[in-house]
Every structure is written in structure tokens, then in C-alpha cells.
Scaffold this motif. Sequence first.
Motif, PDB file in Angstrom:
ATOM      1  N   THR A 109      -4.244  -2.116   9.409  1.00 27.70           N
ATOM      2  CA  THR A 109      -3.640  -1.133   8.507  1.00 27.70           C
ATOM      3  C   THR A 109      -3.159   0.064   9.308  1.00 27.70           C
ATOM      4  O   THR A 109      -3.652   0.341  10.418  1.00 27.70           O
ATOM      5  N   TRP A 110      -2.205   0.795   8.697  1.00 27.03           N
ATOM      6  CA  TRP A 110      -1.630   1.972   9.336  1.00 27.03           C
ATOM      7  C   TRP A 110      -1.603   3.124   8.334  1.00 27.03           C
ATOM      8  O   TRP A 110      -1.273   2.920   7.165  1.00 27.03           O
TER       9      TRP A 110
ATOM     10  N   GLY B  42       0.779  -1.231   0.000  1.00 26.75           N
ATOM     11  CA  GLY B  42       0.000   0.000   0.000  1.00 26.75           C
ATOM     12  C   GLY B  42       0.806   1.274   0.000  1.00 26.75           C
ATOM     13  O   GLY B  42       0.216   2.368  -0.029  1.00 26.75           O
TER      14      GLY B  42
ATOM     15  N   GLN C  93      -3.442   3.786   3.450  1.00 27.02           N
ATOM     16  CA  GLN C  93      -3.402   2.756   4.478  1.00 27.02           C
ATOM     17  C   GLN C  93      -2.461   1.646   4.029  1.00 27.02           C
ATOM     18  O   GLN C  93      -2.638   1.083   2.936  1.00 27.02           O
TER      19      GLN C  93
ATOM     20  N   SER D 286      -0.234  -2.036   5.004  1.00 24.85           N
ATOM     21  CA  SER D 286      -0.250  -3.256   5.816  1.00 24.85           C
ATOM     22  C   SER D 286       1.124  -3.885   5.776  1.00 24.85           C
ATOM     23  O   SER D 286       1.826  -3.816   4.759  1.00 24.85           O
TER      24      SER D 286
END
Length: 218
Positions: free
Chosen positions: A98-99, A25, A105, A107
Motif C-alpha cells: 500500500t501507498w 482506496g 492507503q 493499492s
Amino acid sequence: MLLAMRRHIEDLDNRGRRCNIRIRGVPESEGEEDAEAILTELFHTLLQTATPQRIEFERAHRALRPRSLEEGPRDMICCLHSFPTKNAIMRKACDRPTWPFRGMQVSLYNDLSPITLEARRALRPVTTALRDCNIPYKRGFPFALLTRHRNGLVLMRWPEEITRFMEELGLMPVQVTNWILGPLGPPPGPQRTIRRREAGSPSGHASQRRRHPADPEE
């Protein structure tokens, strides 16, 4: 013996990827990008340390597939110099799926052998049934699925053990693809037979040769 060799190769492959992290991502820029700088920023954001420590990389790069706008940004793969650093990052990453990073976002995953990933995909019906029944489980290396029940430790390593595994947990049997025989089967379609030309016979006809005394009887 072949199955044991396959399992041993899978284990060696996963051990060789022990310090790897796969990140999905992260936005992909048009020009050249410094993969180590991008991942250092991401990991410091993840760890939220007061005094950011230096993160040493063995290597870092994008996944080696053609770039495609339809499939989104390519995964980033890195190999860290220190396994404790990698472990700390992955422990933090497990807090949420997710961050947020650079407006997207992302992962983080352990970088695993294709053989292991194939087996995990095949076992989704089993792991889904375990989650639906609130049965905790974990994955072992070499490849295994483990859980504790009133009967003690329940372990499954091979496709033929799935029925016994589900019965010991009191669950209904599920249909699972044989991840060992499936990928290793012959390719579809007719196989082309290649005729070998005997050495010293330009016409392609088999030439008569003398049998060496050490040759097996034909």
C-alpha cells in the motif's frame, strides 16, 4: 474446442487491458471529480521523479458500481496511453503493498479479465502452499502458474493438472474449486420452459407446416 476458445477469449481480454491499472482506496468526493488529475498526482507521488513527466490517459473513471458508504470508495480504473509508463508505475507499486495518498492507503493492481481473477481466487490454496514452502512462482499469459524445481520448469494451466503439479513439487495435494466448470454451470433452480407459438397460429396450437426438401429428416 470450447475450452480452447474460452482460453483464447481470456487472453484477448487481458491483452485489451494491457495498459490498464486498477487503484483501490482513493477517497471519493461528494461532487464531480477529475479522475485524470487525481491519478496524475498519485502516479507522480509514486514515481518520485525530480521533474514530473506528463502522463497521458486514454480514459480514467471510477468502477461502474453503485456508490456505497459501507463498501468504501469505488476503485479507479485508468488506461494509459503508454505501456512503458504503465510498466514503470506498476514496478514501483510492487515495492510495497500500500501507498499513502491523501490520508489513506491505496493499492495498485493490474486490471485483469474476470475469468483470470476467478482462476486466481480458486488457486489460492496452491499459491499459499508454495509461499509456505518458499517456492517462488510466477503467472503466465495465457493463464498459467509456473515455477522452477529440481526437475526443471513445472507448469499448470488447467484444473485437472493440479494434482500432477503438486506431486512434481513434492507437496501435499490441496482441494481446489474447478474454476472452469463452476462459473459455466447451469443457474440454480428450476428452468422455465417457454412454449413457442407457431407463426400464423393465433390460438397457440402448433400448425402443420410443409417440410422443405432441404430440411433434415425429423
